[in-house]
Scaffold this active site. Structure first.
Site, PDB file in Angstrom:
ATOM      1  N   ASP B 147       0.866  -1.181   0.000  1.00 32.55           N
ATOM      2  CA  ASP B 147       0.000   0.000   0.000  1.00 32.55           C
ATOM      3  C   ASP B 147       0.903   1.231   0.000  1.00 32.55           C
ATOM      4  OD1 ASP B 147      -1.806  -2.062   0.515  1.00 32.55           O
ATOM      5  OD2 ASP B 147      -3.043  -0.840   1.842  1.00 32.55           O
ATOM      6  N   LYS B 211      -6.692   3.251  -3.494  1.00 34.65           N
ATOM      7  CA  LYS B 211      -7.151   3.263  -2.102  1.00 34.65           C
ATOM      8  C   LYS B 211      -7.366   4.705  -1.682  1.00 34.65           C
ATOM      9  CE  LYS B 211      -5.165   2.062   2.454  1.00 34.65           C
ATOM     10  NZ  LYS B 211      -4.115   1.320   3.172  1.00 34.65           N
ATOM     11  N   LYS B 247     -10.138   0.348  -2.687  1.00 28.05           N
ATOM     12  CA  LYS B 247     -10.087   0.093  -1.249  1.00 28.05           C
ATOM     13  C   LYS B 247     -10.360   1.375  -0.470  1.00 28.05           C
ATOM     14  CE  LYS B 247      -6.978  -1.194   2.553  1.00 28.05           C
ATOM     15  NZ  LYS B 247      -5.632  -1.629   2.953  1.00 28.05           N
TER      16      LYS B 247
END
Lengths: 285, 311
Positions: B147, B211, B247
């Site tokens: 991430d 995300k 996400k």
């Protein structure tokens, strides 16, 4: 026309719930019709649903650590402050009690005054109850052994009906003075003094969520209150014997303490929602 | 090919994106949030949401013990009920990846990937050499998902190619060993137009997932932001036939919040995205609420938080 009431449009109050220090409507959007003692329409208070109850339990649990962790002296001060604020709301409460209970203004005034005095009385108990009910116990060994009453947790209250304000105030004060948090289901036919008293609590430095007030049909909420695993005890004073039985059966799941009170002013009411915890300490250290 | 390797073509493409109708998006998100999901649909949604969770602990105070505890919870969220699915992934800081990987492997969670936050998370303020090392470290320790944060400063000053190149390079480091999730940190991007631009920029640069947030900035995964990102992956699919995942992370704490997200996914991106390969929810407290709601649906009465783990 100056000063003539007929020239004004009525500004009528919306009686709402009291959850987490705010006054929301029921999430269900429902209300019910409330009639005065003569059968005339009086107001449309909120008809609380099981989800309002669920929300109230979440905030009551959240408020527990702060309220039970506050000093007993501080809790007493806040209860006393509630009495002060209640004093200033006397005339409004007298009007509501007269309309709902059909009593004279004099009797209603006496009820409000008695409620104020009752709050002061319970306020005084906050830092004295542990001296009364706690003890140092003789043990056969080199130890001290202390027993101290501690608040039981989240308490649901089914408030008893007439005298509605006195019963409502007494139930709340006896539960929260020791550090519990409460969800109170106001008596079905007498919700107005309950909500007005909620407004007193909201302006008394009482932390949001310590007391939450629901109005509506207790019969609808009984099974959900009784089975809720995050409610630790129930003051069932306002329930019918049949509903009480239901509560006792469903309350077994998490061993809820279920109590019914007849007297509004009794130290035992405080102790009923406290647990005795015992601490051992070696002598000579 | 939507763009070539020149900076001009990237800028030109981002310039062709239509602007977002903010009021319209907010209205649509609010309308979808009123959908009522009950009974069997709710039970399905709860289990789906559980399997989509990236169970996250990103605290300065994290310890190996805490990481092992959340790994145990990731594999078996409710120790009393074996029918509860495992979560999608465990998300930790770089130095906890090895601990998390071995903890998961030991308790039958070898199919659950470890996601590591990287590239100087959460601010992204470090030299590229540090960011690259951060990423490599995590991959070598066994991270299956990275991430990364984008350089919001560069993005907001219009230096798109800088942001783009960083993502490309990190993607090269990930290779086929790790999926790349690109954190846009929408709370710092100011407008929904920027969210749309950043989403396309990340997808063009090779993100497997986009995300919303680090969870360290408020607001985080608001419904309008997620809606715009879901539109972006849907439209990107129609351009490229590649499905990019989304996400949301940060601020999704209750079952109701999670179900609202699933409604958005279904209505905006489409039902193909309703699976953990294409939609994840970054959360920690959410899992307990989902478990409590699951107990309520199973038992018929309200559950207590004392029956789920504290974390």
């Amino acid at each position: 026309m100056a000063g003539n009431d007929s020239s004004r449009i009525d500004v009528q109050k919306t009686y709402k719930l009291f959850i987490g220090g705010a006054f929301p409507r029921s999430e269900s959007g429902r209300t019910y019709q409330l009639k005065d003692s003569k059968g005339n329409h009086l107001a449309n208070p909120c008809l609380a649903s099981r989800k309002d109850l669920r929300d109230a339990v979440v905030v009551a649990r959240g408020a527990l650590a702060g309220w039970s962790g506050a000093t007993a002296y501080n809790r007493g001060q806040i209860l006393y402050r509630m009495a002060e604020i209640l004093e200033g709301r006397t005339s409004q409460l007298v009007t509501e009690i007269c309309a709902l209970e059909g009593v004279t203004a004099r009797a209603a005034t006496l009820q409000v005054q008695e409620s104020i005095d009752l709050l002061v009385w319970y306020a005084g108990w906050s830092d004295k109850i542990s001296a009364l009910a706690g003890s140092t116990n003789p043990v056969s060994g080199p130890f001290y052994n202390f027993s101290i009453p501690e608040p039981i947790g989240v308490v649901a209250i089914f408030a008893a009906a007439k005298p509605s304000l006195l019963n409502f105030v007494g139930a709340i004060a006896s539960v929260i003075t020791s550090g519990n948090t409460a969800i109170v289901i106001a008596a079905e036919k007498f919700p107005l003094p309950a909500i007005t008293f909620a407004e007193c609590m909201a302006t008394s430095d009482l932390p949001g969520g310590v007391v939450n007030v629901l109005t509506g049909f207790s019969s609808e909420l009984v099974p959900w209150v009784a089975s809720h695993m995050d409610i630790d005890a129930i003051d069932a004073s306002g329930l019918t014997p049949k509903a009480l039985k239901e509560v006792q059966i469903a309350g077994v799941q998490n061993l809820k303490r279920i109590k019914v009170h007849t007297s509004v002013k009794a130290e035992q009411r405080i102790l009923d929602f406290m647990e005795i915890k015992t601490v051992w300490h070696p002598i000579g250290i | 090919m939507i763009i070539d390797s020149s900076e001009g073509s990237l800028k030109a493409f981002l310039g062709t994106l239509p602007t977002v109708d903010e009021v319209g998006v907010q209205g649509r998100a609010a309308m979808l949030a009123t959908r009522s999901v009950k009974t069997t649909s709710k039970a399905w949604a709860i289990d789906m949401a559980i399997s989509m969770i990236d169970l996250t602990t990103l605290e300065g105070a994290d310890t190996p013990g805490k990481v092992r505890a959340i790994c145990a919870k990731a594999v078996r969220p409710d120790a009393m009920d074996l029918s509860v699915p495992s979560v999608g992934a465990v998300c930790v800081y770089n130095d906890m990846v090895r601990t998390a990987r071995s903890a998961l492997d030991q308790i039958g969670g070898s199919s659950i990937p470890v996601a590591a936050v990287a590239t100087a998370f959460p601010s992204g303020r470090a030299s590229f050499a540090v960011k690259a090392q951060d990423t490599l470290d995590a991959i070598n320790a066994g991270a299956g998902e990275i991430d990364m944060v984008i350089d919001r400063g560069a993005f907001l000053s219009g230096r798109y190619s800088e942001v783009f190149d960083e993502i490309v390079k990190i993607k090269e480091l990930c290779g086929n060993k790790a999926h790349l999730k690109v954190i846009l940190e929408t709370g710092e991007l100011v407008t929904l137009d920027n969210v749309r631009k950043a989403s396309y920029l990340a997808m063009l640069a090779g993100a497997d997932f986009i995300k919303t947030s680090t969870g360290k900035v408020v607001p985080a995964a608001t419904a309008p932001v997620v809606l715009v990102m879901l539109e972006a992956v849907r439209d990107f699919y129609s351009m490229t036939k590649t499905r990019i995942g989304v996400k949301p992370a940060g601020g999704i704490r209750t079952t109701k919040d999670a179900i609202k997200q699933l409604v958005l996914v279904n209505e905006i991106a489409g039902p193909e995205w309703l699976n953990p390969q294409l939609f994840r929810i970054g959360a920690s407290a959410l899992l307990n609420d989902l478990l409590l709601q699951r107990m309520k649906m199973r038992d018929g009465y309200y559950a207590s938080p004392s029956y789920v783990t504290m974390d």
